[in-house]
Scaffold this motif. Sequence first.
Motif, PDB file in Angstrom:
ATOM      1  N   ARG A  37       0.830  -1.206   0.000  1.00  0.00           N
ATOM      2  CA  ARG A  37       0.000   0.000   0.000  1.00  0.00           C
ATOM      3  C   ARG A  37       0.865   1.258   0.000  1.00  0.00           C
ATOM      4  NH1 ARG A  37      -4.183   1.066  -2.100  1.00  0.00           N
ATOM      5  NH2 ARG A  37      -5.594  -0.266  -0.875  1.00  0.00           N
ATOM      6  N   ALA A  38       1.963   1.249   0.747  1.00  0.00           N
ATOM      7  CA  ALA A  38       2.855   2.410   0.755  1.00  0.00           C
ATOM      8  C   ALA A  38       3.448   2.657  -0.624  1.00  0.00           C
ATOM      9  CB  ALA A  38       3.971   2.207   1.782  1.00  0.00           C
ATOM     10  N   ALA A  39       3.716   1.575  -1.353  1.00  0.00           N
ATOM     11  CA  ALA A  39       4.289   1.710  -2.694  1.00  0.00           C
ATOM     12  C   ALA A  39       3.252   2.143  -3.723  1.00  0.00           C
ATOM     13  CB  ALA A  39       4.915   0.392  -3.124  1.00  0.00           C
ATOM     14  N   LEU A  40       1.993   1.695  -3.530  1.00  0.00           N
ATOM     15  CA  LEU A  40       0.935   1.954  -4.510  1.00  0.00           C
ATOM     16  C   LEU A  40      -0.280   2.541  -3.797  1.00  0.00           C
ATOM     17  CD1 LEU A  40       1.222  -1.464  -6.403  1.00  0.00           C
ATOM     18  CD2 LEU A  40       2.180   0.732  -7.139  1.00  0.00           C
ATOM     19  N   PRO A  41      -0.180   3.763  -3.304  1.00  0.00           N
ATOM     20  CA  PRO A  41      -1.251   4.311  -2.472  1.00  0.00           C
ATOM     21  C   PRO A  41      -2.582   4.483  -3.198  1.00  0.00           C
ATOM     22  CG  PRO A  41       0.362   6.006  -3.027  1.00  0.00           C
ATOM     23  CD  PRO A  41       0.953   4.697  -3.449  1.00  0.00           C
ATOM     24  N   ASP A  42      -2.547   4.612  -4.511  1.00  0.00           N
ATOM     25  CA  ASP A  42      -3.785   4.856  -5.264  1.00  0.00           C
ATOM     26  C   ASP A  42      -4.287   3.628  -6.004  1.00  0.00           C
ATOM     27  OD1 ASP A  42      -3.764   7.590  -4.517  1.00  0.00           O
ATOM     28  OD2 ASP A  42      -2.291   8.008  -6.086  1.00  0.00           O
ATOM     29  N   ALA A  43      -3.575   2.523  -5.915  1.00  0.00           N
ATOM     30  CA  ALA A  43      -3.980   1.312  -6.631  1.00  0.00           C
ATOM     31  C   ALA A  43      -5.131   0.626  -5.904  1.00  0.00           C
ATOM     32  CB  ALA A  43      -2.799   0.360  -6.762  1.00  0.00           C
ATOM     33  N   ARG A  44      -5.912  -0.138  -6.661  1.00  0.00           N
ATOM     34  CA  ARG A  44      -6.944  -0.989  -6.061  1.00  0.00           C
ATOM     35  C   ARG A  44      -6.298  -2.340  -5.782  1.00  0.00           C
ATOM     36  NH1 ARG A  44     -12.065  -0.835  -4.960  1.00  0.00           N
ATOM     37  NH2 ARG A  44     -13.346  -2.714  -4.868  1.00  0.00           N
ATOM     38  N   ILE A  45      -6.262  -2.723  -4.508  1.00  0.00           N
ATOM     39  CA  ILE A  45      -5.603  -3.958  -4.091  1.00  0.00           C
ATOM     40  C   ILE A  45      -6.683  -4.968  -3.707  1.00  0.00           C
ATOM     41  CG2 ILE A  45      -4.065  -5.023  -2.412  1.00  0.00           C
ATOM     42  CD1 ILE A  45      -2.588  -2.345  -2.239  1.00  0.00           C
ATOM     43  N   PHE A  60      -8.561  -5.143   7.661  1.00  0.00           N
ATOM     44  CA  PHE A  60      -7.379  -4.457   7.140  1.00  0.00           C
ATOM     45  C   PHE A  60      -7.707  -3.696   5.859  1.00  0.00           C
ATOM     46  CE2 PHE A  60      -5.712  -7.728   9.924  1.00  0.00           C
ATOM     47  CZ  PHE A  60      -4.774  -7.004  10.645  1.00  0.00           C
ATOM     48  N   ASP A  61      -8.820  -2.966   5.916  1.00  0.00           N
ATOM     49  CA  ASP A  61      -9.256  -2.238   4.728  1.00  0.00           C
ATOM     50  C   ASP A  61      -8.365  -1.037   4.395  1.00  0.00           C
ATOM     51  OD1 ASP A  61     -10.022  -0.641   6.843  1.00  0.00           O
ATOM     52  OD2 ASP A  61     -12.156  -0.614   6.337  1.00  0.00           O
ATOM     53  N   ALA A  62      -7.419  -0.709   5.266  1.00  0.00           N
ATOM     54  CA  ALA A  62      -6.437   0.314   4.913  1.00  0.00           C
ATOM     55  C   ALA A  62      -5.481  -0.201   3.845  1.00  0.00           C
ATOM     56  CB  ALA A  62      -5.646   0.744   6.151  1.00  0.00           C
ATOM     57  N   TYR A  63      -5.362  -1.534   3.749  1.00  0.00           N
ATOM     58  CA  TYR A  63      -4.421  -2.136   2.806  1.00  0.00           C
ATOM     59  C   TYR A  63      -5.110  -2.943   1.713  1.00  0.00           C
ATOM     60  CZ  TYR A  63      -1.626  -1.188   6.980  1.00  0.00           C
ATOM     61  OH  TYR A  63      -1.049  -0.582   8.069  1.00  0.00           O
ATOM     62  N   VAL A  64      -6.336  -3.396   1.968  1.00  0.00           N
ATOM     63  CA  VAL A  64      -7.052  -4.255   1.026  1.00  0.00           C
ATOM     64  C   VAL A  64      -8.383  -3.601   0.682  1.00  0.00           C
ATOM     65  CG1 VAL A  64      -8.114  -6.512   0.681  1.00  0.00           C
ATOM     66  CG2 VAL A  64      -5.957  -6.335   1.944  1.00  0.00           C
ATOM     67  N   ASP A  65      -8.640  -3.456  -0.612  1.00  0.00           N
ATOM     68  CA  ASP A  65      -9.878  -2.809  -1.061  1.00  0.00           C
ATOM     69  C   ASP A  65     -11.008  -3.790  -1.329  1.00  0.00           C
ATOM     70  OD1 ASP A  65      -8.855  -0.039  -1.285  1.00  0.00           O
ATOM     71  OD2 ASP A  65      -7.548  -0.904  -2.809  1.00  0.00           O
ATOM     72  N   GLU A  66     -10.668  -5.049  -1.603  1.00  0.00           N
ATOM     73  CA  GLU A  66     -11.699  -6.000  -2.019  1.00  0.00           C
ATOM     74  C   GLU A  66     -11.195  -7.405  -1.736  1.00  0.00           C
ATOM     75  OE1 GLU A  66     -13.961  -7.365  -6.194  1.00  0.00           O
ATOM     76  OE2 GLU A  66     -12.657  -5.593  -6.156  1.00  0.00           O
ATOM     77  N   PHE A  67     -12.132  -8.315  -1.504  1.00  0.00           N
ATOM     78  CA  PHE A  67     -11.786  -9.714  -1.256  1.00  0.00           C
ATOM     79  C   PHE A  67     -12.516 -10.619  -2.236  1.00  0.00           C
ATOM     80  CE2 PHE A  67     -12.688 -13.836   0.683  1.00  0.00           C
ATOM     81  CZ  PHE A  67     -11.395 -14.279   0.898  1.00  0.00           C
ATOM     82  N   LEU A  68     -11.804 -11.624  -2.756  1.00  0.00           N
ATOM     83  CA  LEU A  68     -12.394 -12.653  -3.605  1.00  0.00           C
ATOM     84  C   LEU A  68     -12.120 -14.015  -2.984  1.00  0.00           C
ATOM     85  CD1 LEU A  68     -11.262 -11.407  -7.158  1.00  0.00           C
ATOM     86  CD2 LEU A  68     -13.498 -11.071  -6.057  1.00  0.00           C
ATOM     87  N   SER A  69     -13.151 -14.816  -2.840  1.00  0.00           N
ATOM     88  CA  SER A  69     -13.015 -16.138  -2.241  1.00  0.00           C
ATOM     89  C   SER A  69     -12.409 -17.110  -3.250  1.00  0.00           C
ATOM     90  CB  SER A  69     -14.382 -16.646  -1.778  1.00  0.00           C
ATOM     91  OG  SER A  69     -14.271 -17.946  -1.240  1.00  0.00           O
TER      92      SER A  69
END
Length: 350
Positions: A37-45, A60-69
């Motif tokens: 996240r520090a390296a890619l602050p604007d990317a969707r992770i 940990f939504d500060a670092y992860v924008d979405e989850f896929l099972s």
Amino acid sequence: MNRRSFLNRHEIRKVIVFRALQLGDMLCAVPALRALRAALPDARIVLTGLPWAAQFAQRFDAYVDEFLSFPGHPLLPEQPVRHEELTAFYASICERGFDLALQLHGSGDVTNHIVGGFGARSMAGFTHGEASQSERTLLVPYPEAGAEPERLLHLLDRLGAPMAGSKLEFPLRREDIEELEASQVAPDLEPGNYICIHPGARKRDKCWPPACFAEVADQLRHEFGFDTVLTGSADEAPLARAVAERMRTPAIEAAAPISIGAMAALMSRSRLLICNDTGVSHIAAGLGLNSVVVFSKADIARWAPTDRLRHRCIWDPAAERAAVVLEHARALLTGTEPSGQRATGMWPYW
């Protein structure tokens, strides 16, 4: 002239991260996600992993924008394969056109093939073989030594991510506190006046015997007067009962159907956690809660929390070192180290 890092050579707006593992393993990946996240602050992770990890991604939504099972793979033992979902899973990921697929699930013998099927424009991960780098791929040798968070950070360092520390986190939410209070599993406890003992583990052959936990709990109650709270999931209630039955002093049995967050909230108010080598030891590390962790099978250098002063890791496969566990529990409660530990060369593991 210095060559630009892998991350800086590509326009990365969407990243998919693969790590399909259990609680402790996922918590050990938090420093790597923080660096990403520090390296890619604007990317969707986007994280893909075991179904339970949807709650990890939310926490940990500060670092992860979405989850896929992840529906599973025949060579990965963590879950049964949901064969009917495989085609749609891979097709949906490929359609999203990820710029980077990041393999954070071990040496890559199986998982590089999985992540390669995501159809991302570039890929990075670990390999058991020689390092491999091209314009669109970076595979680095899987580290065979070091703590798990540091091993994962090695890949982020090679990618060019700024280091954001190896410290674990476990952020508590208001709903964790509210759930704990509503559950009434351990009412009327005074914060800072109890010790948590967690006798369970996902693999029962990693569990220290109930009699050992009971012996330590009784002695600490006798010396310090703190309440004893036996924690665990609902499935671990029989283990908590087995410890309580062997104790000579009273205990509060709090192994119950509450969430991981509510259990962490209960632990956060305690003075000390004593547990097996299991996910709650990493929760304690994330909370900054002193702990004594009993190891019997796993690689202690890999899975011990990195702060060896706050978290004391005892190797005891024969279940004969309750006195050593007690010494280090006492040391953490009083701030006085056991005599002779540094002099005998037993630091930082015992």
